[in-house]
Design a protein around this motif. Structure first.
Motif, PDB file in Angstrom:
ATOM      1  N   ASN A 135       8.879  -4.065  -9.311  1.00 22.29           N
ATOM      2  CA  ASN A 135       7.462  -4.832  -9.525  1.00 22.29           C
ATOM      3  C   ASN A 135       6.330  -3.818  -9.403  1.00 22.29           C
ATOM      4  OD1 ASN A 135       5.227  -6.314  -8.763  1.00 22.29           O
ATOM      5  ND2 ASN A 135       6.594  -7.914  -8.161  1.00 22.29           N
ATOM      6  N   LYS A 136       5.811  -3.410 -10.477  1.00 20.94           N
ATOM      7  CA  LYS A 136       4.803  -2.569 -10.282  1.00 20.94           C
ATOM      8  C   LYS A 136       3.581  -2.829  -9.608  1.00 20.94           C
ATOM      9  CE  LYS A 136       7.100  -0.313 -13.256  1.00 20.94           C
ATOM     10  NZ  LYS A 136       7.851   0.820 -12.603  1.00 20.94           N
ATOM     11  N   ARG A 137       3.153  -4.124  -9.337  1.00 20.93           N
ATOM     12  CA  ARG A 137       1.959  -4.607  -8.747  1.00 20.93           C
ATOM     13  C   ARG A 137       2.267  -4.350  -7.367  1.00 20.93           C
ATOM     14  NH1 ARG A 137       0.516  -8.422  -5.366  1.00 20.93           N
ATOM     15  NH2 ARG A 137       2.466  -9.452  -5.806  1.00 20.93           N
ATOM     16  N   LEU A 138       3.493  -4.654  -6.867  1.00 17.07           N
ATOM     17  CA  LEU A 138       3.751  -4.231  -5.545  1.00 17.07           C
ATOM     18  C   LEU A 138       3.817  -2.844  -5.101  1.00 17.07           C
ATOM     19  CD1 LEU A 138       6.740  -6.820  -4.389  1.00 17.07           C
ATOM     20  CD2 LEU A 138       4.496  -6.904  -3.830  1.00 17.07           C
ATOM     21  N   GLN A 139       4.265  -2.139  -6.162  1.00 12.20           N
ATOM     22  CA  GLN A 139       4.384  -0.577  -6.043  1.00 12.20           C
ATOM     23  C   GLN A 139       3.129  -0.137  -5.672  1.00 12.20           C
ATOM     24  OE1 GLN A 139       6.251   1.888  -5.668  1.00 12.20           O
ATOM     25  NE2 GLN A 139       8.164   1.569  -6.092  1.00 12.20           N
ATOM     26  N   GLU A 140       1.836  -0.774  -6.273  1.00 11.38           N
ATOM     27  CA  GLU A 140       0.627  -0.405  -5.947  1.00 11.38           C
ATOM     28  C   GLU A 140       0.011  -0.523  -4.763  1.00 11.38           C
ATOM     29  OE1 GLU A 140      -1.595   1.852  -8.251  1.00 11.38           O
ATOM     30  OE2 GLU A 140       0.596   2.381  -8.655  1.00 11.38           O
ATOM     31  N   VAL A 141       0.635  -1.870  -4.402  1.00  8.27           N
ATOM     32  CA  VAL A 141       0.092  -2.298  -2.873  1.00  8.27           C
ATOM     33  C   VAL A 141       0.646  -1.383  -1.877  1.00  8.27           C
ATOM     34  CG1 VAL A 141       0.329  -4.230  -1.450  1.00  8.27           C
ATOM     35  CG2 VAL A 141      -0.215  -4.516  -3.564  1.00  8.27           C
ATOM     36  N   PHE A 142       2.153  -1.065  -1.921  1.00 10.29           N
ATOM     37  CA  PHE A 142       2.736  -0.498  -1.020  1.00 10.29           C
ATOM     38  C   PHE A 142       2.281   1.016  -1.179  1.00 10.29           C
ATOM     39  CE2 PHE A 142       6.709  -3.166  -1.751  1.00 10.29           C
ATOM     40  CZ  PHE A 142       5.996  -4.298  -1.060  1.00 10.29           C
ATOM     41  N   LEU A 143       1.959   1.660  -2.216  1.00 11.91           N
ATOM     42  CA  LEU A 143       1.491   2.930  -2.131  1.00 11.91           C
ATOM     43  C   LEU A 143       0.009   2.937  -1.512  1.00 11.91           C
ATOM     44  CD1 LEU A 143       1.372   5.797  -3.190  1.00 11.91           C
ATOM     45  CD2 LEU A 143       0.522   5.217  -5.208  1.00 11.91           C
ATOM     46  N   ALA A 144      -0.756   2.064  -1.875  1.00 14.35           N
ATOM     47  CA  ALA A 144      -2.103   1.849  -1.131  1.00 14.35           C
ATOM     48  C   ALA A 144      -1.884   2.015   0.352  1.00 14.35           C
ATOM     49  CB  ALA A 144      -2.616   0.697  -1.297  1.00 14.35           C
ATOM     50  N   ALA A 145      -0.959   1.135   0.808  1.00 14.76           N
ATOM     51  CA  ALA A 145      -0.661   0.984   2.368  1.00 14.76           C
ATOM     52  C   ALA A 145      -0.162   2.548   2.980  1.00 14.76           C
ATOM     53  CB  ALA A 145       0.304   0.060   2.731  1.00 14.76           C
ATOM     54  N   LYS A 146       0.823   3.075   2.031  1.00 13.45           N
ATOM     55  CA  LYS A 146       1.262   4.514   2.625  1.00 13.45           C
ATOM     56  C   LYS A 146      -0.072   5.699   2.508  1.00 13.45           C
ATOM     57  CE  LYS A 146       4.117   8.358   1.317  1.00 13.45           C
ATOM     58  NZ  LYS A 146       5.149   8.840   0.285  1.00 13.45           N
ATOM     59  N   GLU A 147      -0.910   5.345   1.604  1.00 13.21           N
ATOM     60  CA  GLU A 147      -1.925   6.510   1.564  1.00 13.21           C
ATOM     61  C   GLU A 147      -2.877   6.197   2.825  1.00 13.21           C
ATOM     62  OE1 GLU A 147      -2.334   7.261  -3.261  1.00 13.21           O
ATOM     63  OE2 GLU A 147      -3.346   5.520  -2.556  1.00 13.21           O
ATOM     64  N   GLN A 148      -3.043   5.025   3.334  1.00 13.08           N
ATOM     65  CA  GLN A 148      -3.826   4.694   4.301  1.00 13.08           C
ATOM     66  C   GLN A 148      -3.282   5.056   5.359  1.00 13.08           C
ATOM     67  OE1 GLN A 148      -5.993   0.712   4.017  1.00 13.08           O
ATOM     68  NE2 GLN A 148      -5.565   0.762   1.883  1.00 13.08           N
ATOM     69  N   ILE A 149      -2.017   5.075   5.738  1.00 14.13           N
ATOM     70  CA  ILE A 149      -1.182   5.723   6.778  1.00 14.13           C
ATOM     71  C   ILE A 149      -1.107   7.101   6.974  1.00 14.13           C
ATOM     72  CG2 ILE A 149       0.994   5.223   8.053  1.00 14.13           C
ATOM     73  CD1 ILE A 149       1.245   2.574   6.835  1.00 14.13           C
ATOM     74  N   SER A 150      -0.769   7.725   5.859  1.00 12.89           N
ATOM     75  CA  SER A 150      -0.157   8.860   5.858  1.00 12.89           C
ATOM     76  C   SER A 150      -0.654   9.911   4.543  1.00 12.89           C
ATOM     77  CB  SER A 150       1.373   9.255   6.205  1.00 12.89           C
ATOM     78  OG  SER A 150       2.093   8.606   5.265  1.00 12.89           O
ATOM     79  N   ILE A 151      -1.169   9.086   3.943  1.00 15.13           N
ATOM     80  CA  ILE A 151      -1.512   9.797   2.352  1.00 15.13           C
ATOM     81  C   ILE A 151      -0.095  10.065   1.666  1.00 15.13           C
ATOM     82  CG2 ILE A 151      -2.950  11.772   1.040  1.00 15.13           C
ATOM     83  CD1 ILE A 151      -4.735  11.936   3.279  1.00 15.13           C
ATOM     84  N   CYS A 152       0.476  11.147   2.206  1.00 13.58           N
ATOM     85  CA  CYS A 152       1.819  11.530   1.560  1.00 13.58           C
ATOM     86  C   CYS A 152       2.929  11.761   2.634  1.00 13.58           C
ATOM     87  CB  CYS A 152       1.678  12.785   0.620  1.00 13.58           C
ATOM     88  SG  CYS A 152       0.997  14.178   1.566  1.00 13.58           S
ATOM     89  N   GLY A 153       4.037  12.214   2.429  1.00 14.03           N
ATOM     90  CA  GLY A 153       5.109  12.840   3.267  1.00 14.03           C
ATOM     91  C   GLY A 153       4.836  14.075   3.656  1.00 14.03           C
ATOM     92  N   SER A 154       5.947  14.794   4.432  1.00 14.08           N
ATOM     93  CA  SER A 154       5.829  16.232   4.605  1.00 14.08           C
ATOM     94  C   SER A 154       6.485  16.823   3.869  1.00 14.08           C
ATOM     95  CB  SER A 154       6.431  16.216   5.851  1.00 14.08           C
ATOM     96  OG  SER A 154       6.999  17.627   6.055  1.00 14.08           O
ATOM     97  N   ILE A 155       6.282  17.994   3.242  1.00 17.03           N
ATOM     98  CA  ILE A 155       6.558  18.853   2.178  1.00 17.03           C
ATOM     99  C   ILE A 155       7.807  19.372   2.973  1.00 17.03           C
ATOM    100  CG2 ILE A 155       6.498  21.165   1.051  1.00 17.03           C
ATOM    101  CD1 ILE A 155       4.720  19.073  -0.314  1.00 17.03           C
ATOM    102  N   LEU A 156       7.821  19.752   4.144  1.00 14.81           N
ATOM    103  CA  LEU A 156       9.124  20.258   4.702  1.00 14.81           C
ATOM    104  C   LEU A 156      10.183  19.058   4.796  1.00 14.81           C
ATOM    105  CD1 LEU A 156       7.498  22.270   7.624  1.00 14.81           C
ATOM    106  CD2 LEU A 156       8.191  23.290   5.290  1.00 14.81           C
ATOM    107  N   ASP A 157      10.088  18.023   5.234  1.00 12.72           N
ATOM    108  CA  ASP A 157      10.924  16.937   5.262  1.00 12.72           C
ATOM    109  C   ASP A 157      11.628  16.739   3.850  1.00 12.72           C
ATOM    110  OD1 ASP A 157      10.277  16.880   7.926  1.00 12.72           O
ATOM    111  OD2 ASP A 157       9.429  14.915   7.817  1.00 12.72           O
ATOM    112  N   GLU A 158      10.438  16.610   3.018  1.00 13.22           N
ATOM    113  CA  GLU A 158      11.149  16.084   1.618  1.00 13.22           C
ATOM    114  C   GLU A 158      11.965  17.330   1.001  1.00 13.22           C
ATOM    115  OE1 GLU A 158       8.276  14.516  -0.855  1.00 13.22           O
ATOM    116  OE2 GLU A 158       7.851  12.770   0.672  1.00 13.22           O
ATOM    117  N   HIS A 159      11.639  18.604   1.330  1.00 10.90           N
ATOM    118  CA  HIS A 159      12.462  19.545   0.862  1.00 10.90           C
ATOM    119  C   HIS A 159      14.113  19.598   1.518  1.00 10.90           C
ATOM    120  CE1 HIS A 159      13.807  23.685  -0.470  1.00 10.90           C
ATOM    121  NE2 HIS A 159      14.239  23.839   0.769  1.00 10.90           N
ATOM    122  N   VAL A 160      14.069  19.216   2.668  1.00 15.46           N
ATOM    123  CA  VAL A 160      15.414  19.092   3.313  1.00 15.46           C
ATOM    124  C   VAL A 160      15.984  17.769   2.586  1.00 15.46           C
ATOM    125  CG1 VAL A 160      16.368  18.492   5.370  1.00 15.46           C
ATOM    126  CG2 VAL A 160      14.684  20.036   5.457  1.00 15.46           C
ATOM    127  N   ALA A 161      15.202  16.547   2.525  1.00 12.08           N
ATOM    128  CA  ALA A 161      15.992  15.722   1.932  1.00 12.08           C
ATOM    129  C   ALA A 161      16.546  16.023   0.368  1.00 12.08           C
ATOM    130  CB  ALA A 161      14.745  14.549   1.952  1.00 12.08           C
TER     131      ALA A 161
END
Length: 366
Positions: A229-255
């Protein structure tokens, strides 16, 4: 919102102190892995802001082989807990209604409580094998229901839906005009074949998962949610950006390294977890003071005491820890009676599991 600490976190082994526990059978994942176990090496990474949706190659790996999902349908989050928080706070208000199964992972219950929404609990029954009866669940859904929340494989019982039942729940949510949230954190630890990714069943279905449980890397705090659901994706992305903007580069490299080696890592884990489940099954068959529903996925089960142990239930837990050095997850972690307990068979060493099971039998007898 009003936050309250969850008993499962207050009483967690990391809060209580690992050094005070000899046989830790309370954990809900496989053993914690080291970077060397995973063959992770770090290039000279630039520590910049990462892609807000998460590393593109990582999201592609998550979506691969999922029946038409793409990287654009995946949003990386801070563990599955972060995904659940985003979904609850983005979708639910005080006037909305949630139907959620219980027992359940505590975040699926406590965040909606903090929001103050109307919660209708769908209580799973031991006598029904802790299965989600789609017809009974349908009766709990009302015109005010905005979200149905389930887990599969289930925490803390390890019970799974069939594919037909999952599709029936998806159809139910669509017919009633609400969303279906499926916490799939243990999906890769399904013993008789994995179900389709729930989010592939329609725009109204949201999948949540992480690497913490099946891959033993809770320390990198990498999870995700999936929705087409593209509309939900934008809402969820907005929430993430307000909480942390993005994830950790180091964590995502391990993942990324973990998922690039997914099959090589999973195959020996699944073989060992099947062996351990057989060991727990054999122990349960000889333990006449307990009964259970045998799990079909995950690394936890949820035995129930057939009768009150000597001195009472509280005395059992005190005796188990103080005399035998063994820790399990009491039922109140999941809003269930303490005659139930979650037993994790994936985290301890094989010898610790054997000793811990023997300790439980001893503590049940005083």
């Amino acid at each position: 919102m009003r936050y309250v600490r969850m008993p499962i976190e207050v009483e967690s082994p990391e809060e209580y102190g690992y050094g005070k526990i000899r046989y830790n059978l309370s954990e809900s994942s496989i053993a914690d892995q080291k970077l060397s176990d995973l063959k992770v090496t770090f290039p000279d990474l630039t520590l910049l802001y990462g892609e807000h949706r998460g590393n593109g190659a990582l999201r592609e790996l998550i979506a691969a082989g999922s029946g038409g999902l793409s990287a654009d349908d995946v949003l990386m989050t801070t563990g599955a807990a972060g995904a659940l928080f985003i979904i609850s706070t983005a979708l639910l208000d005080a006037g909305d209604q949630l139907v959620v199964i219980r027992p359940n992972y505590a975040t699926n219950l406590e965040t909606p409580r903090a929001i103050g929404c109307d919660i209708r609990f769908f209580d799973l029954k031991f006598e029904e094998g802790f299965r989600i009866d789609p017809d009974r669940l349908a009766a709990a859904v009302t015109p005010r229901t905005k979200l149905i929340s389930i887990t599969c494989p289930h925490n803390p019982t390890g019970v799974m839906l069939t594919e037909a039942e999952l599709r029936q729940l998806s159809d139910l949510a669509k017919q009633r005009g609400c969303y279906l949230l499926v916490d799939e954190t243990y999906r890769d630890l399904s013993y008789d074949g994995v179900l389709p990714l729930a989010a592939s069943l329609g725009e109204h279905v949201i999948s949540v998962s992480s690497l913490s449980k099946a891959y033993g890397v809770p320390g990198i705090r990498v999870g995700w949610l999936i929705t087409t659901n593209k509309r939900l994706q934008e809402v969820f992305l907005a929430a993430k950006e307000q909480i942390s903007i993005c994830g950790s580069i180091l964590d995502e490299h391990v993942a990324l390294t973990v998922l690039q080696n997914r099959q090589a890592l999973l195959e020996p884990v699944l073989a060992e977890m099947r062996r351990r489940l057989a060991q727990v099954t054999h122990w349960m068959q000889g333990e006449d003071r307990l009964e259970w529903v045998r799990p079909a996925g995950g690394v936890v089960c949820f035995p129930r005491m057939r009768a009150e142990p000597p001195g009472g239930v509280a005395a059992f837990y005190a005796r188990l820890l103080e005399k035998h050095g063994t820790y399990v997850g009491p039922g109140h972690w999941f809003e269930m009676p303490d005659t139930h307990f979650r037993l994790g068979y994936g985290w301890p060493t094989a010898d610790e599991l054997t000793s811990g099971l023997a300790a439980i039998s001893k503590a049940l007898r005083g």
